[in-house]
Enzyme design. Structure first.
Site: not given
Length: 728
Positions: A44, A47, A447, A627, A631
């Site tokens: 955000c 941050c 996955d 993810d 993978d």
């Protein structure tokens, strides 16, 4: 110091391999160091402000700019400062930070190509409006010198515009002809050129009709289709390049004189390297000294730490969690696990690139037919009238009226409408052919960790402990960086449990945390060290004094919408498979919970990719949903692939579609949207084909001038676009 000599301080992050930022070094002043840090946990504006304030306040920092989209910060600092000077500052502010090797990442050209295409489209649109205004004057009855003047002004606008805006078609057509083949750009280029040549000829002879407006309108509509197509395409970079970019650029090598920091490219098999807690393994090797725990999620996708001691083999990319280690290199450079995985992905990407979209299939039949019809029309009329001018006009009209503008819009118009619909549901289409491939799917491979589950272990049995034990456990957990300790800390703090007052807290790498409480030794850690028993699930053990060891068990929670997505896919007749690197018990438990009939456990990256290829060889159209870096090869090998937005960047690059939200519920609906989009594409092809069936005979019969042909072509393009909008 010259730009070429300027130091480049960089390394690879654990979590980010997004598109490389433009080389900030190009604009820096002499004597500057340029550090690029990956910030995978920022999310955000607050941050951004916090990180920039912390870094800009540091001595020697000239500027620090955060890029939220790419989750990285670029730091211009005094020469001699390195990432090691800044990472503790960022971590002290509460954010994860990794040094980013900007030189290893390949900068994408997609944005630049998009801007170039948009500029050419804008120029063509502006020129078309002006030429149309001039044409209105001619249509209104301008004659003689006035008409000729308007034609020459139109020529002055049209010729440079087409030379600039139409380059994309001319280049592609020339490339195809040099290779001895035809593509859609060949009839497009011929139609534009014939319209221009015919118009110049008519104007030079003071003829009544010129078709500069038709030529520029053709260019504009076709560029519109190209730009819509560009908007739906993925970032023009390779996932294999992203994997290679994850390599750690420097390592600490042990020599008789002590430690030295060297580039990983200088390492050789047999070198001894020190890897500190929190550091990634720069090479494949074997531990010779030290005890710790390893995070192997990069290769297996599972976050459960693995105990490591002398003799344990390690792979490039694994994270050393708790204690310093000395490893002996057994594979370096392109022989490491990380590079072998990149090679797997490169092979998979090449295989998927063989997919032929519907538009290309249509072009194989369409392009030769257009040329044959135009040539026959020219020859027939010339032999009938022996009037070269009439024959050329009719040939131009045939080419224009059959110009594949509608076909050029058929696919991008639908994919743009479908992409917008799916985006509103939380799915981002990255590849232009992804919708067509998604519509063909009959098998879905999931996955486990991070995809069907959240990937974060949560304590499941705090109710089995007394408050006193929970306070001791919290105090011990707070003294450890272990992932299970961090999860336990978060859970107990959320319950409002205060930490007990302990003394002499120490963490024994690879074992756990130990302290003194009221004169008794208390421990939290591995079962064998604490004195606990066996557990088939993820766990950590607590022992207070001479009392019995008690176990904290952890479970991974389901991702939102996972049950709904799997149920809907099975009900729609899709074959669903769960494939994971986790243990058989964990995978079987999740498969039973979700009702997935087929599952595969302990699958390494190459195993996942091989299984996906085997399914494809059996004739299945596989959708892979994953993810992790483990993978990536399977994502690239699948017929079509989806990854969550929380996935590692390399996995997102390898996938065709990104799931923006946390829920998996939109997945079955996405398959339905893809099937409807494919139907719309086929309908658009049918519209374009019927248009040609009706219009082409009229053009061959000499009943359509090039201008009327251009108007008919525009009408077909608008019809195709309106049909595409029905998808919304």
């Amino acid at each position: 110091m010259t730009a070429a000599m300027r130091p480049q301080v960089s390394a690879c992050p654990a979590c980010s391999a997004a598109p490389a930022a433009e080389a900030i070094a190009a604009r820096a002043e002499p004597q500057n160091a340029h550090v690029m840090l990956s910030l995978p946990t920022i999310h955000c504006a607050n941050c951004i402000r916090t990180v920039e304030e912390v870094l800009n306040a540091a001595p020697g920092v000239r500027s620090a700019r955060v890029n939220l989209t790419m989750k990285r910060v670029a730091i211009d600092a005094d020469n001699g400062l390195t990432a090691e000077d800044f990472i503790p500052l960022v971590e002290g502010a509460g954010y994860e930070a990794h040094e980013l090797d900007s030189g290893a990442l390949s900068a994408t050209q997609t944005d630049r190509a998009g801007r170039d295409l948009l500029m050419r489209l804008a120029v063509a649109g502006f020129a078309m409006m002006n030429v149309m205004l001039l044409s209105i004057s001619v249509w209104s009855g301008a004659e003689g010198p006035t008409r000729d003047m308007f034609h020459w002004i139109s020529a002055a606008i049209t010729l440079p515009t087409i030379a600039f805006s139409g380059q994309i078609f001319f280049r592609n057509a020339w490339t195809a002809l040099r290779a001895g083949r035809l593509n859609m750009d060949v009839p497009i280029s011929l139609a534009i050129l014939l319209a221009v040549v015919t118009s110049l000829w008519e104007t030079s002879l003071s003829g009544e009709h010129a078709y500069f407006d038709a030529a520029i309108a053709l260019t504009f509509f076709l560029l519109t289709g190209r730009y819509l197509d560009h908007r739906t395409r993925s970032i023009a970079r390779s996932a294999a390049e992203e994997l290679a970019a994850l390599e750690v650029p420097r390592a600490w090598r042990l020599t008789p004189e002590g430690e030295e920091q060297v580039a990983v490219s200088e390492l050789a098999v047999g070198d001894l390297l020190r890897v500190r807690p929190g550091g990634r393994m720069p090479v494949d090797g074997e531990i010779t000294e030290g005890q710790s725990e390893l995070d192997r999620s990069l290769l297996t996708g599972e976050t459960r730490p693995v105990y490591a001691a002398p003799g344990t083999s390690v792979s490039a990319g694994e994270v050393n969690l708790t204690g310093p280690l000395v490893i002996r290199a057994t594979a370096v450079g392109r022989e490491t696990s990380l590079h072998r995985m990149a090679d797997l992905v490169a092979v998979a990407e090449a295989g998927r690139a063989n997919y032929t979209p519907l538009a290309d299939k249509a072009a194989k039949l369409y392009a030769p037919g257009v040329h044959i019809l135009s040539a026959l029309a020219f020859a027939g009329w010339y032999l009938w009238t022996f009037d070269f001018r009439v024959a050329l006009n009719i040939a131009a009209a045939v080419l224009i009226i059959t110009c594949p503008c509608a076909l050029g819009l058929a696919v991008p118009a639908v994919t743009t409408a479908a992409s917008g619909r799916l985006f509103r549901k939380g799915l981002l289409i990255k590849d232009g052919t992804a919708l067509e491939r998604l519509a063909e799917v009959d098998t879905v491979v999931f996955d486990k960790t991070g995809t069907l589950t959240s990937g974060t272990p949560e304590v499941t049995n705090t109710g089995d402990f007394t408050r006193n034990d929970l306070e001791i456990a919290l105090a011990l957990a707070e003294g450890s960086a272990h992932p299970l300790s961090q999860s336990l800390t978060a859970e107990l703090r959320g319950m409002g449990i205060p930490p007990a007052e302990l003394s002499a807290i120490t963490e024994l790498p690879g074992h756990g945390t130990e302290a003194l409480w009221r004169g008794q030794t208390v421990r939290l850690g591995r079962s064998a060290w604490v004195g606990g028993g066996q557990s088939d699930v993820t766990s950590t053990w607590l022992r207070v004094g001479e009392g019995p060891a008690q176990v904290f068990t952890f479970a991974d929670t389901l991702r939102d919408g996972a049950e709904e997505a799997v149920r809907d896919l099975l009900e729609s007749g899709k074959r669903v498979i769960l494939m994971s690197g986790d243990t058989p018990r964990a995978v079987e438990t999740l498969a039973a919970r979700l009702g997935i009939p087929q599952w595969i456990a302990e699958a390494l990256p190459q195993d996942k990719a091989a299984r996906v290829r085997a399914l494809s060889d059996e004739g299945h159209k596989v959708l892979m949903v994953g993810d992790g870096l483990n993978d990536t090869a399977a994502l690239a090998a699948a017929h079509v692939s989806i990854s969550p937005a929380s996935a590692l960047d390399a996995a997102r690059v390898a996938s065709d579609i990104v799931l923006l939200g946390r829920s998996l519920a939109p997945l079955p609906g996405a398959l339905g949207t893809a099937r409807r989009a494919t139907r719309r594409i086929r309908e658009n092809f049918a519209i374009a084909s019927w248009y040609n069936v009706i219009a082409v005979p009229l053009a061959i019969a000499g009943l359509c001038s090039p201008l009327i042909a251009a108007l008919a072509m525009s009408a077909s393009s608008i019809t195709v676009s309106l049909n595409a909008l029905r998808l919304k």
